[in-house]
Design an enzyme around this catalytic site. Sequence first.
Site, mmCIF file in Angstrom:
data_model
loop_
_atom_site.group_PDB
_atom_site.id
_atom_site.type_symbol
_atom_site.label_atom_id
_atom_site.label_comp_id
_atom_site.label_asym_id
_atom_site.label_seq_id
_atom_site.Cartn_x
_atom_site.Cartn_y
_atom_site.Cartn_z
ATOM 1 N N LEU A 468 0.911 -1.223 0.104
ATOM 2 C CA LEU A 468 -0.040 -0.070 -0.079
ATOM 3 C C LEU A 468 0.882 1.087 0.022
ATOM 4 C CD1 LEU A 468 -2.720 1.588 0.228
ATOM 5 C CD2 LEU A 468 -2.415 1.311 2.645
ATOM 6 N N LYS A 471 1.898 1.794 -3.508
ATOM 7 C CA LYS A 471 0.609 2.115 -4.469
ATOM 8 C C LYS A 471 0.042 3.795 -4.219
ATOM 9 C CE LYS A 471 -1.220 -2.360 -5.345
ATOM 10 N NZ LYS A 471 -2.450 -3.195 -5.345
ATOM 11 N N CYS A 472 0.163 3.872 -2.845
ATOM 12 C CA CYS A 472 -0.468 5.147 -2.434
ATOM 13 C C CYS A 472 0.187 6.394 -2.636
ATOM 14 C CB CYS A 472 -1.017 5.385 -1.041
ATOM 15 S SG CYS A 472 0.621 5.652 0.026
ATOM 16 N N THR A 473 1.661 6.151 -3.091
ATOM 17 C CA THR A 473 2.559 7.457 -3.554
ATOM 18 C C THR A 473 2.530 7.685 -5.200
ATOM 19 O OG1 THR A 473 4.499 5.626 -3.923
ATOM 20 C CG2 THR A 473 4.175 6.615 -1.634
ATOM 21 N N VAL A 474 1.879 6.606 -5.828
ATOM 22 C CA VAL A 474 1.864 6.926 -7.217
ATOM 23 C C VAL A 474 0.475 7.376 -7.645
ATOM 24 C CG1 VAL A 474 3.881 6.059 -7.763
ATOM 25 C CG2 VAL A 474 1.730 4.489 -7.576
#
Length: 572
Positions: A468, A471-474
Amino acid sequence: MAQTTNTNEILQFASFTSYVEPSFWHKLSQLKLDIDKLEEKVRPIWGKYSSYTSNTSLKPSVFVDYSAYNDQFEEGNMQLPIKGQLLNLNTLEDFKSCDKTKLLNDYGQTVWEHITSGKVFENPTLLVSFLLLTHADLKKYNFYYWFAFPAVKSVPTTYINKPQNISEVFSQHQLSLLEKAVQDVEDWNLYSAFLLDVDSENVRLRLLREIKTKLGHYVGFCDPSMSPEYPGWPLRNLLALLAYHFPELIGTEVNIICLRLSLSKGIRTANASVVLTVKLPPLTEISGSGEDTVKWIGWERNDRGNFGPRLADLASSMNPLKLVETSVDLNLKLMKWRLVPDLDLECLKQLRCLLLGAGTLGCSVARLLLAWGVGKITLVDNGRVSYSNPVRQSLFTYKDSLYKGQGSHKAEAAADALKLINPHINANGVNLSIPMPGHVIGELLQNGEENPQALEASPGDSQRDRTLDQKCTVTRPGVSGIASGLAVELMVATLQHPLGGKAPAIAEDERSPLETVLKEFEVRNFEFLVDVFNTPNYLEDLTGLTALKQETNSDEVWELSDSDMSDKDEGI
């Protein structure tokens, strides 16, 4: 006694000036945070004043310090008690907008009851009192305050004989007898207002309660004023007491002695005292309309000479580190008082958190833990701050990405940033590599059959089924904030359970994901870890997250590189 010239000039009184020691505000801060909280209740306090001074330039003052909050008055040398009430308001707007006239009139009724009931004759200290209205800004350590010293509003008092030094009225023999009588007084609370019989051979101090209808003596009081022209504020209510209980004296002459003491070679002297004769004024403000119409005056003037509040700014005199600590503590306590009264803040203060990863999620989580008052945070990461990191990872700046041409170590830079935000946080960064789930590893290098010494990590397809955090950084920038916020709030809520982090799942027949993982590790030991590292979806399958994803039909997010570095150097 010396002769004086008659006059009908209006008598003016020297009003009290307040003096507040810093210890008073420190004690108020403590009481507000730990006891009163959001409650705006009236608190009884003590002040003190004196007619005993060697400095004739001083204004008549009422002093308050930390002892003001004691149940009993803390007596000092020739210090007289003055009872007061403290009303601390939560907001500056309420402090400014409250009806000051009504406050003073309401509080004045307490003084009036003491006068009309005759309690003052038994305890003359009840003649003077004060009201203290405050607002404490505990974030800035600014204290707004306004004193009022209630006095009955009556018609102006005129004096027949102007104030004179006692040596101009009393003979030296009479003055010596007075000083001897003063020296013998043991309890000045009983003589803060008194009677004085004077003749050529004798001077006698008498209790106020011995007063007779026909005054054949001086009426005296301990005068905090050192002005040769203006008697002190307590005389106003003393004259109102006489007018109320002896209306037949209204318009007649009353001899007043303003007792002012000093110390000379260990002996109390009264040579600074003042004597005057006044015409007792009527209480026109209450005549014919009943006692409910009594009006009161007494709000103190500020440093500019206007009727208005004062400001005590303690921030400049306090250690900035202490200000930070109290302000952070206040933030949390305000939230507790207003939203979650049962919240256990102490358990969060004693909490020690280990964060595996100091990237986008790690920075956001650490920042929120700081806001919750967590006392110790340790961050683990082996990455360095790259140019793209600071805009997404909230604990880093552009300078971190420039460090020695390769960027600062993330864990150490994040810990330093936390200390810059709150110097009281115990934050540490550890530069260490930990394989991520789904990254294929080689053999476990063991010394014997049990204790592992090292792991050789060899990433497999790290672009698939990534964590996660990656994923959440992009994706949308707000996703990391949402995810970290939910994670921290869930942790805080769990810690409020009696079992803390060991709180069971909601359903009794179900096992929480954490319990599932711990149980599997307990049974399979390092074989479990090998499966976690080598099988991308192993943990999701084990804990039921795979099934949950399938049920929700969530859309797959387009995935990009987490940083400018290679996969091998990226993350932990």
